[in-house]
Scaffold this motif. Structure first.
Motif, PDB file in Angstrom:
ATOM      1  N   ARG A   1       7.831   6.204   1.242  1.00 42.68           N
ATOM      2  CA  ARG A   1       7.100   5.686   0.093  1.00 42.68           C
ATOM      3  C   ARG A   1       7.985   5.360  -1.105  1.00 42.68           C
TER       4      ARG A   1
ATOM      5  N   HIS B   1       0.953   8.294  -5.434  1.00 43.67           N
ATOM      6  CA  HIS B   1       0.314   9.571  -5.066  1.00 43.67           C
ATOM      7  C   HIS B   1       1.346  10.691  -4.959  1.00 43.67           C
TER       8      HIS B   1
ATOM      9  N   LYS C   1       0.820  -1.215   0.000  1.00 40.94           N
ATOM     10  CA  LYS C   1       0.000   0.000   0.000  1.00 40.94           C
ATOM     11  C   LYS C   1       0.855   1.266   0.000  1.00 40.94           C
TER      12      LYS C   1
ATOM     13  N   LEU D   1       0.362   2.574  -3.738  1.00 41.95           N
ATOM     14  CA  LEU D   1      -0.638   3.659  -3.714  1.00 41.95           C
ATOM     15  C   LEU D   1       0.009   4.987  -3.309  1.00 41.95           C
ATOM     16  N   ASN D   2       0.575   5.016  -2.108  1.00 44.12           N
ATOM     17  CA  ASN D   2       1.079   6.298  -1.608  1.00 44.12           C
ATOM     18  C   ASN D   2       2.290   6.784  -2.403  1.00 44.12           C
TER      19      ASN D   2
HETATM   20  C1  CS2 Z   1      -2.283  10.405   0.382  1.00 43.88           C
HETATM   21  C2  CS2 Z   1      -3.046   9.530   1.372  1.00 43.88           C
HETATM   22  O1  CS2 Z   1      -2.317  12.604   1.215  1.00 43.88           O
HETATM   23  C3  CS2 Z   1      -1.617  11.597   1.043  1.00 43.88           C
HETATM   24  O2  CS2 Z   1      -0.446  11.558   1.358  1.00 43.88           O
HETATM   25  O3  CS2 Z   1      -1.345   9.621  -0.284  1.00 43.88           O
HETATM   26  O4  CS2 Z   1      -3.782  10.277   2.269  1.00 43.88           O
HETATM   27  C4  CS2 Z   1      -3.958   8.513   0.650  1.00 43.88           C
HETATM   28  O5  CS2 Z   1      -5.024   9.169   0.004  1.00 43.88           O
HETATM   29  C5  CS2 Z   1      -4.502   7.476   1.597  1.00 43.88           C
HETATM   30  O6  CS2 Z   1      -3.431   6.825   2.233  1.00 43.88           O
HETATM   31  C6  CS2 Z   1      -5.388   6.475   0.860  1.00 43.88           C
HETATM   32  O7  CS2 Z   1      -5.659   5.397   1.648  1.00 43.88           O
END
Ligand code: CS2
Length: 443
Positions: free
Chosen positions: A360, A280, A272, A276-277
């Motif tokens: 990350r 992001h 995750k 994901l992060n």
């Molecule tokens: C995002 C997280 O703002 C951030 O750093 O990467 O808040 C992300 O939306 C959440 O971890 C999703 O589960």
């Protein structure tokens, strides 16, 4: 339309059995939602973070709020009733009272990665002014300092308790344990010993994309349910919660809403955090360099999307675990990022970038370099971070003094993230090459 309240909605308040620190949108879309989904008799007392406003707005509606689950085509709305007390985070007196109450079984936290004010090994960050004051024995202001004080009151009752950090930090249970023990040690060695023996630290990996709402979006979302709501939350339909650890005095049956309890959380956390992060943070900086504002636009941009796929290819090498279903996981992530009705501001994700990139992206860069590869995919988010800092307008960061000092020097910026990578000439050369490519590719 009438304003949302327990009387209007006909909803009783359950007794407080859980305490939460960090009353933001994420908590309300995640832990509070899981709790409400599985039980009517677990009430949460939630403390706000930096400002009391979130608690005040929620308290005016008896803790109730509308949760809007928004997919690419439609909305599903519901009222979440598990928060029964919304408290100003400055009310340490109330925190102490509630944590000391034997009816309280657990404390969850969503205080942001930087909000723990801990070094990577879990020791309190003495260079942080708030933490330094706590360490000097002043009345605690940090979240963990206040929690240590509250646990001291709990110790008087002798009852065990579970502490459940829910921020995007690897091994967050062990990390918070180390931090709390160090803080407690400063107060009283017997408190540290009691915490060591009676407090269970549960590690978790949490997931649900829940952006902060603009005032206009909040206003509109607050009219979607049967009552007007000044504090609605908009989130995606997807949610995930993986936990590892014991609850000595009970917990809601969160697994009935899909939470999973595992012995080894590490592969799930890494999947995750990195996929994901990590993506992001990459989109946050590369997207802003390319003049974009939200995740759905950034993932539609071919350069950003290509960079995400290249970064994932590298991160996945270290995640090589067949049971993680990485192909499906990544395909689902692309769909989640593409959701055009979730307005997730890149600027929000870009906050506290130094802490976030270290968790990350740096692990993949290090693994790739150790394996003798160039780590170009992991260099891109770091180069984009450097570019965002240099362009000005880089948002708030708990490490901004160090970032400001280093801003003119690529290696000094990389050093903030990881000293070994900064000393790796081939890697910093890749970053510099990525930076000049970014300048050329600017739309
Ligand atoms: C995002 C997280 O703002 C951030 O750093 O990467 O808040 C992300 O939306 C959440 O971890 C999703 O589960």
């Amino acid at each position: 339309m009438t304003a949302l309240s327990r009387a209007a909605a006909g909803l009783q308040a359950a007794p407080v059995r859980a305490v939460h620190l960090g009353l933001g949108a994420f908590h309300r879309a995640h832990q509070a939602w899981y709790t409400a989904a599985v039980s009517d008799d677990w009430g949460i007392a939630a403390f706000s973070g930096r400002s009391p406003e979130a608690a005040e707005a929620l308290a005016r509606q008896d803790g109730l709020y509308t949760l809007v689950e928004r997919d690419s085509e439609s909305d599903r709305t519901g009222i979440v009733a598990s928060i029964v007390e919304a408290v100003d985070g400055a009310r340490t007196d109330r925190l102490i009272e509630l944590v000391a109450a034997e009816s309280t079984a657990l404390v969850t936290l969503t205080i942001t990665e930087a909000g723990y004010r801990l070094l990577p090994d879990g020791l309190p960050d003495a260079a942080d002014p708030v933490m330094a004051a706590d360490l000097a024995g002043e009345p605690p202001r940090s979240a963990l300092g206040r929690l240590a004080l509250a646990l001291d009151a709990r110790r008087a009752t002798g009852a065990p308790i579970a502490v459940v950090p829910c921020d995007n930090l690897p091994a967050n249970g062990a990390l918070v344990r180390a931090g709390l023990l160090a803080l407690a040690e400063r107060r009283d060695a017997a408190l540290a010993e009691w915490i060591g023996e009676n407090v269970s630290f549960v590690s978790t990996s949490v997931d649900r994309i829940t952006p902060r709402l603009s005032p206009a979006d909040r206003e509109a979302a607050g009219r979607l349910g049967p009552w007007t709501d000044a504090a609605p939350v908009v989130t995606e339909p997807f949610s995930d919660w993986i936990l590892s650890g014991a609850f000595p005095v009970g917990r809601p049956a969160w697994e009935a809403a899909g939470a999973r309890f595992v012995d080894d959380i590490t592969p799930f956390e890494h999947r995750k955090l990195w996929l994901l992060n990590g993506a992001h943070s990459l989109l946050a900086y590369l997207g802003s360099v390319r003049g974009l504002d939200v995740v759905s636009d950034a993932i539609a941009d071919p350069v950003c999307r290509g960079a995400v796929l290249d970064f994932w290819a590298e991160a996945r090498r270290t995640l090589a675990d067949e049971s993680l279903g990485l192909d499906e996981y990544c395909a689902a992530l692309l769909r989640r990022f593409e959701n055009p009705r979730i307005r997730h501001e890149l600027a929000q994700i870009g906050l506290d970038g130094a802490t976030k990139l270290r968790l990350r992206v740096v692990p993949t860069a290090r693994a790739e370099r150790s394996a003798g590869r160039d780590a170009r995919g992991a260099a891109t988010p770091i180069a984009a971070w450097v570019a965002a800092i240099r362009r000005g307008g880089y948002g708030a960061d708990s490490e901004s003094p160090a970032i400001a000092r280093a801003a003119g020097d690529v290696r000094a910026l990389v050093r903030i993230l990881d000293p070994d990578l900064a000393d790796d000439l081939a890697f910093t050369t890749t970053i510099t090459a990525e930076l000049s490519a970014m300048h050329k590719e600017q739309p």
